[in-house]
Design an enzyme around this catalytic site. Structure first.
Site, PDB file in Angstrom:
ATOM      1  N   HIS A  74       0.824  -1.211   0.000  1.00 13.39           N
ATOM      2  CA  HIS A  74       0.000   0.000   0.000  1.00 13.39           C
ATOM      3  C   HIS A  74       0.861   1.265   0.000  1.00 13.39           C
ATOM      4  CE1 HIS A  74       0.428   0.130   4.503  1.00 13.39           C
ATOM      5  NE2 HIS A  74       0.213   1.418   4.332  1.00 13.39           N
TER       6      HIS A  74
ATOM      7  N   ASP B 101      -0.403  -7.623   1.563  1.00 16.26           N
ATOM      8  CA  ASP B 101       0.139  -6.259   1.529  1.00 16.26           C
ATOM      9  C   ASP B 101       1.670  -6.252   1.595  1.00 16.26           C
ATOM     10  OD1 ASP B 101       0.036  -3.458   1.458  1.00 16.26           O
ATOM     11  OD2 ASP B 101      -0.059  -3.293   3.643  1.00 16.26           O
TER      12      ASP B 101
ATOM     13  N   SER C 280       3.964   2.858   8.191  1.00 14.53           N
ATOM     14  CA  SER C 280       3.520   1.888   7.190  1.00 14.53           C
ATOM     15  C   SER C 280       4.695   1.179   6.526  1.00 14.53           C
ATOM     16  CB  SER C 280       2.705   2.592   6.103  1.00 14.53           C
ATOM     17  OG  SER C 280       1.470   3.012   6.585  1.00 14.53           O
TER      18      SER C 280
END
Length: 650
Positions: A237, A303, A387
């Protein structure tokens, strides 16, 4: 002082040029952009949650500026010509550049920096191009100067274009003071002592996507060849396409040198000793597992993305560590995350309880789930910008990367977190997958085919050979490797390992006998022939007296080809149901690949589109619906063609 103090390293640090040399440069041409208010550009950030997004710190502004629009000037009495260009963006906190055309002749260099400063990023050379493009680190000023120096007779061969000026409206180091929450723990604190090695594998990075500049976290990972190949694991992502990967700029050892007390005012602010000078630029996507690229969602996928950093040198220059990994799927009994919350200096977080395997944002345990759930952090937390950061199990191996969650500090200035969960994409869930290219995470991270599901980390620069230089030159179906040592102790020889983009493109030399001695120079030259065309990662290893093999240097080379189009036989061959062929072209072009029967009828079109120069393209041949017999496989491009006779068995 020379102009090329770091070129052999292939990596970029802040360097200094003498003021006398800068004074010889002509007044630069200019690009002046309209004023933008940084406060008005900053998006409202969701602190954390289901829609966790990478933190945005800037926007792109299209300029399409090249030296072709200006005059080259002489550089004093030196045999050089110079192009200097000033970029001004009033209201910007910082500026960086993205070159979508980056081709420099031998001997040419490019630097960027603040006006009238001698500390510059660079020098960049032709070796720093990633897929013929290049992204630069951020200069924290609303004005920067880019300078190109080329041999006097080579200025006409320069191909450069600044496609985008990246206008930063926020810093990795904040302009407003408050940054990551005060409950975070600096990696300089004693709590991080057991993870000193793993800390050195983690980096923050910026990248460009959809006219914005964003920041995420990731980590260098080891592979079963222990060859210092710079694989970097992060979240899909963050980087979901190869075009985004080439824009990435990595910041190494960006951390505080002192431990600020969690919960203190100092811990919630950026200190002055955080470093942002050690950088590398550009990456190539190798494997991807998830649904962000196709469906725009993290759900129902792990992911994960695996990148390979495109700097042709050993990252040991920055003292980095290659972390181990665990794809076994065994639940960790406790976990640690090392990350850059909000793009801030590096922090560390601890969960002392066993993890659960669940779906993304799920609460029900599922052994086949895509994510590891951290129920709540016992020390520290994570935030936007974390992230893609690695999650380590109790054996200090990476088990996943951060996708999202609700974790945050409990209150402004508080020492506690909010006891909310986070979810990390499980490496085990995507290890045998890829939705990009033809090789899975397993194939990249276990190139020797050992079958291991766990691998320890290692420093790959602790060796008894002092290497002065290492170069690799690609020719037609061959690579010549040359190296020089300043000292050799307790070694018997060297080995060269070449690894290309296709599984079959791996070649290992015989042992090359060492002839050096302690504190005595020795030079070597070795050629490996009969190579398939394409790019190769070149690893030079020493063989110690006890038989151990250690990497001492890495570089890259591209093997050329005489044919305009080359097409391999399928593997396996003959085919029963499925096979794989590799197509390579000498120059970039569009190619159609078709399968014909013995009557000349086309029975399948396997590819129709562009192919990059000297980049083997993997093509799957599905013969499950075809009858047994002989077929003709034909690749027809704009500049050439190739054929192979294919046998399909019943």
């Amino acid at each position: 002082m020379t102009l090329h103090p770091l070129i052999v390293l292939g990596l970029v640090m802040l360097i200094s040029y003498p003021a006398s040399l800068k004074a010889q440069s002509a007044v630069p041409s200019e690009t002046v952009l309209p004023y933008l208010n940084a406060d008005e550009l900053r998006p409202s950030e969701r602190a954390h949650g289901l829609g966790l997004e990478p933190r945005q710190i800037g926007i792109t502004r299209r300029v399409n500026r090249s030296p072709a629009l200006d005059e080259w000037t002489s550089t004093g009495n030196l045999p050089l010509r110079t192009w200097r260009h000033r970029v001004v963006a009033p209201g910007a906190v910082g500026l960086s550049l993205f070159f979508d055309r980056f081709q420099l002749p031998p001997g040419a260099t490019l630097t960027i920096g603040e006006p009238e400063k001698t500390d510059l990023y660079g020098p960049y050379t032709a070796e720093d191009a990633t897929e013929a493009s290049h992204a630069t680190p951020i200069v924290w000023n609303d004005t920067l100067v880019v300078e190109v120096r080329v041999p006097a007779d080579a200025s006409e061969t320069v191909t450069l274009r600044i496609r985008d000026v990246v206008h930063a409206f926020d810093r990795l180091r904040s302009v407003t003071g408050a940054k990551s929450g005060a409950c975070n723990i600096d990696v300089a604190c004693s709590e991080a002592d057991p993870y000193r090695d793993q800390v050195r594998s983690v980096a923050t990075y910026t990248y460009i996507e959809n006219s914005g500049q964003f920041v995420c976290t990731g980590a260098l990972v080891n592979n079963s060849a222990y060859d210092a190949r710079p694989f970097f694991l992060t979240a899909e992502h963050c980087i979901s396409t190869p075009n985004t990967a080439v824009t990435a700029v990595f910041y190494w050892n960006y951390e505080n040198s002192t431990c600020r007390t969690p919960g203190s005012t100092e811990s919630g602010n950026e200190s002055d000793d955080s470093r942002q000078e050690e950088t590398s630029s550009g990456a190539i996507m190798r494997a991807r597992a998830g649904n962000v690229h196709s469906l725009g969602t993290i759900f129902d996928g792990p992911d994960l993305v695996l990148l390979e950093l495109d700097d042709p040198a050993d990252l040991s220059t920055f003292g980095v560590y290659y972390s181990g990994w665990d794809a076994s799927g065994d639940p960790p009994q406790q976990a640690v995350s090392i990350h850059h919350p909000r793009g801030d200096a590096k922090r560390i977080s601890f969960d002392l309880d066993p993890l659960q395997r669940t779906a993304y944002f799920g609460s029900t345990e599922d052994a086949s789930g895509t994510h590891w759930k951290v129920g709540a952090w016992d020390l520290g937390t994570t935030e936007v910008g974390s992230s893609g950061s690695p999650l380590f199990g109790e054996n200090k191996r990476i088990v996943g990367v951060l996708s999202g969650g609700d974790a945050a500090c409990a209150a402004e200035g508080g020492a506690d977190d909010n006891n909310e969960p986070d979810w990390y994409g499980a490496l085990a869930a995507g290890f045998d997958e890829t939705s990009f290219g033809h090789m899975t995470f397993r194939e990249w991270l276990d190139p020797l085919g050992t079958g291991t599901l766990t691998l320890d980390g290692e420093y790959l620069d602790q060796i008894p050979v002092e290497l002065i230089s290492l170069t690799a030159t690609g020719g037609t179906n061959a690579v010549t490797v040359e190296w020089e040592t300043a000292s050799e102790t307790q070694i018997t020889g060297f080995r060269i390992v070449l690894t290309g983009d296709a599984p079959s493109h791996r070649h290992t030399s015989e042992i090359i006998t060492a002839r050096g001695a302690p504190n005595a120079r020795a030079s070597y030259r070795h050629t490996i022939s009969n190579l398939a065309p394409g790019p190769y990662h070149v690893r030079l290893a020493e063989i110690t007296v006890d038989g151990a093999e250690k990497t001492i240097g890495t570089t890259q080379a591209t093997v050329g080809m005489t044919e305009r189009v080359a097409l391999t036989l399928p593997s396996p061959h003959p085919i029963r149901s499925h096979g794989r062929v590799y197509l390579t072209v000498r120059s970039a072009q569009s190619v159609q690949v078709d399968l014909f029967d013995v009557l000349g009828r086309r029975v399948a079109r396997l590819h129709d589109g562009p192919i990059a120069r000297l980049r083997p393209l993997s093509i799957e041949l599905d013969a499950s619906e075809l009858g047994a017999g002989t077929y003709l496989l034909r690749a027809h491009g704009e500049r050439g063609s190739a054929t192979q006779r294919v046998v399909i068995l019943p």
